[in-house]
Motif scaffolding. Sequence first.
Motif, PDB file in Angstrom:
ATOM      1  N   THR A 297       0.664  -1.163  -0.304  1.00 21.22           N
ATOM      2  CA  THR A 297      -0.052   0.117  -0.146  1.00 21.22           C
ATOM      3  C   THR A 297       0.862   1.082  -0.148  1.00 21.22           C
ATOM      4  N   VAL A 298      -0.061   2.485  -0.147  1.00 21.87           N
ATOM      5  CA  VAL A 298       0.764   3.670   0.079  1.00 21.87           C
ATOM      6  C   VAL A 298       1.714   4.208   1.300  1.00 21.87           C
ATOM      7  N   ASP A 299       1.365   3.010   2.513  1.00 17.16           N
ATOM      8  CA  ASP A 299       1.889   3.579   3.607  1.00 17.16           C
ATOM      9  C   ASP A 299       2.934   2.795   3.993  1.00 17.16           C
ATOM     10  N   SER A 300       2.917   1.320   2.948  1.00 16.63           N
ATOM     11  CA  SER A 300       4.379   0.884   2.761  1.00 16.63           C
ATOM     12  C   SER A 300       5.530   1.062   2.001  1.00 16.63           C
ATOM     13  N   GLN A 301       5.501   2.351   1.036  1.00 16.49           N
ATOM     14  CA  GLN A 301       6.129   3.143   0.662  1.00 16.49           C
ATOM     15  C   GLN A 301       7.030   4.360   1.385  1.00 16.49           C
ATOM     16  N   ILE A 302       5.840   4.555   2.549  1.00 23.19           N
ATOM     17  CA  ILE A 302       6.939   5.548   2.475  1.00 23.19           C
ATOM     18  C   ILE A 302       8.040   5.289   2.837  1.00 23.19           C
TER      19      ILE A 302
ATOM     20  N   SER B 259      16.532  12.392  -1.904  1.00 24.01           N
ATOM     21  CA  SER B 259      15.462  13.480  -2.196  1.00 24.01           C
ATOM     22  C   SER B 259      16.349  12.979  -3.872  1.00 24.01           C
ATOM     23  N   LEU B 260      16.174  13.995  -4.686  1.00 22.08           N
ATOM     24  CA  LEU B 260      16.588  13.310  -6.311  1.00 22.08           C
ATOM     25  C   LEU B 260      17.523  14.300  -5.907  1.00 22.08           C
TER      26      LEU B 260
ATOM     27  N   PRO C  19      10.010   6.753  -7.096  1.00 22.42           N
ATOM     28  CA  PRO C  19      10.639   6.937  -8.542  1.00 22.42           C
ATOM     29  C   PRO C  19      11.994   7.470  -7.684  1.00 22.42           C
ATOM     30  N   LYS C  20      11.963   7.861  -6.754  1.00 27.14           N
ATOM     31  CA  LYS C  20      14.133   8.463  -6.288  1.00 27.14           C
ATOM     32  C   LYS C  20      15.107   6.727  -6.413  1.00 27.14           C
ATOM     33  N   HIS C  21      14.476   6.194  -5.828  1.00 32.46           N
ATOM     34  CA  HIS C  21      14.629   5.269  -5.657  1.00 32.46           C
ATOM     35  C   HIS C  21      14.887   4.066  -7.338  1.00 32.46           C
ATOM     36  N   LEU C  22      14.360   4.588  -7.195  1.00 30.63           N
ATOM     37  CA  LEU C  22      14.305   3.663  -8.972  1.00 30.63           C
ATOM     38  C   LEU C  22      15.741   3.662  -9.327  1.00 30.63           C
TER      39      LEU C  22
END
Length: 516
Positions: free
Chosen positions: A249-254, A260-261, A371-374
Amino acid sequence: MAASPVTPLDYMAAGYWQDFLANRPIAGGMAYESQLRACMLDESLASLQRVDTLLSQIRRELIKTERWSEEMLLVDEHYRNLMVFLAFYAGRVLAQHWQQTPHWYGQFELGKRYPELALIREDFYQHMAVVYREATEVTEADKPPLFFALEPIGLRLFGHIDRPFVAVQGDQVASGLYQAVSARLPAAHKPSIHSTDAPDTAPSFTKDSTTTNKYADSRNSAAGIDSIDRQVSIDDDTKAGARVSTVPTVDSQIAFSEVSLDKAQTPISNLSHDASMITEPASPRTQKPAPQPSKHQSPQSSQVPPEPLAPNAKLAPTPELFTQLMTELKEIEVMQSAGESDYQQASHILEQFEQYIAKQNTPRAQVKFAPKHLAVKKQALLKLQTAAEAGNTAAMLRLAMYELLGEGVTAETEAALAAGAEWVKQAASKNDSRGQRLLSKMYYQGLGVAQDIDNGKYWLEQAAKNGHAEAASVLEQWQQAQALITTQKQEQHSSKRYQLLLASVVMVAILIFIIV
């Protein structure tokens, strides 16, 4: 089960599963493949409920279109492939709960290992079974840890009062895969429910499939099987919730959104701290509200969802082919002449992504990253590619894994498979035993390359020659099996020669008797 031989059916099961995950058609074609994909096969017990519902829908559709003929469908390769695939899948789910590797045996091997089984040669449902736990875990009072997964599938599709199914092991055939697998789970992991048909998200063949999910429940009785059709209304929100219940869920991606980019664009050697944030505990998943009974249901008849799996029954998100490769990259040392620094830097970052994925109870394709982690992962992959291009075979294999999984630097799917296969071939050609063993499996399964048993055996022999212990063990077992087959053929040939000689002697004796 590490000591068990790898059988041809094991390769077939792995090939079917890899093709399914990669959205490739199953060899020979498979009936109802698109509907099966809609069942979300996430290796959970709940997914078996969805499969059972689909099988009941298929049964009703076949009856409706007057194609419900067991004899005719069993000679149709598409339907046979469907049943065999579902059997492989059910065996995989069961073995996951025992934390074992499933091993499949055909009738010949079953007859040799378990002579007490009364196998019927012509019975399609008895021609293969999975061993899902170690023999050391079985007491004398237990039956062999075998699961004839085709039996409940056949009963679900074709069972009725005049067509009872008799189980090979003497017990009653379960009325579905969920019930059959649940009955074989370790005691601590058995679900507390008795119904095999909790409403779920299997596709419906009716036009109003967005609001109504029909399902059938086939039950064994003293006289045979009675089919009971029931209708349960499920509102769209509940269905959508069930569809995404296995996705973070969105929570699990916090924990992922805090890089930071700017940091994501710094050199990869400075990103280890940022990537380590991936392994922070995720927030608890939002619980899905229980579906409200429809106007056709009383509150007492509401189905109860399965209990959550115990922590030690967590499903593996990454295919075993690649988890074994990751283990070998750590445990089997191969001297590298170049690119080691780049490889170590990239591996340090990618390992933290893998650790996070391993903690998820869902296929890796459904694990989400910010996206930043990708961006961090992409830089690590590019660094890995640099090491591979310099000639580092470990980097080649790790990069190949990501390409074959569709997570590498190549965007287009077919090109990614070709690139992954090429990296493995390069590593194998450099006498890296890990690459040779992986390439052998790829040829056996037809993963990224055309299926070729001869090439598979060649690279298996090369891996064994270069000291790969598992390859040497598989090769030895293969050779023993071939020797056994050769001996049997020789014995059969000798027996036929003896019979011909005896017949000749009898004929000569008869002629002498007539003449005299």
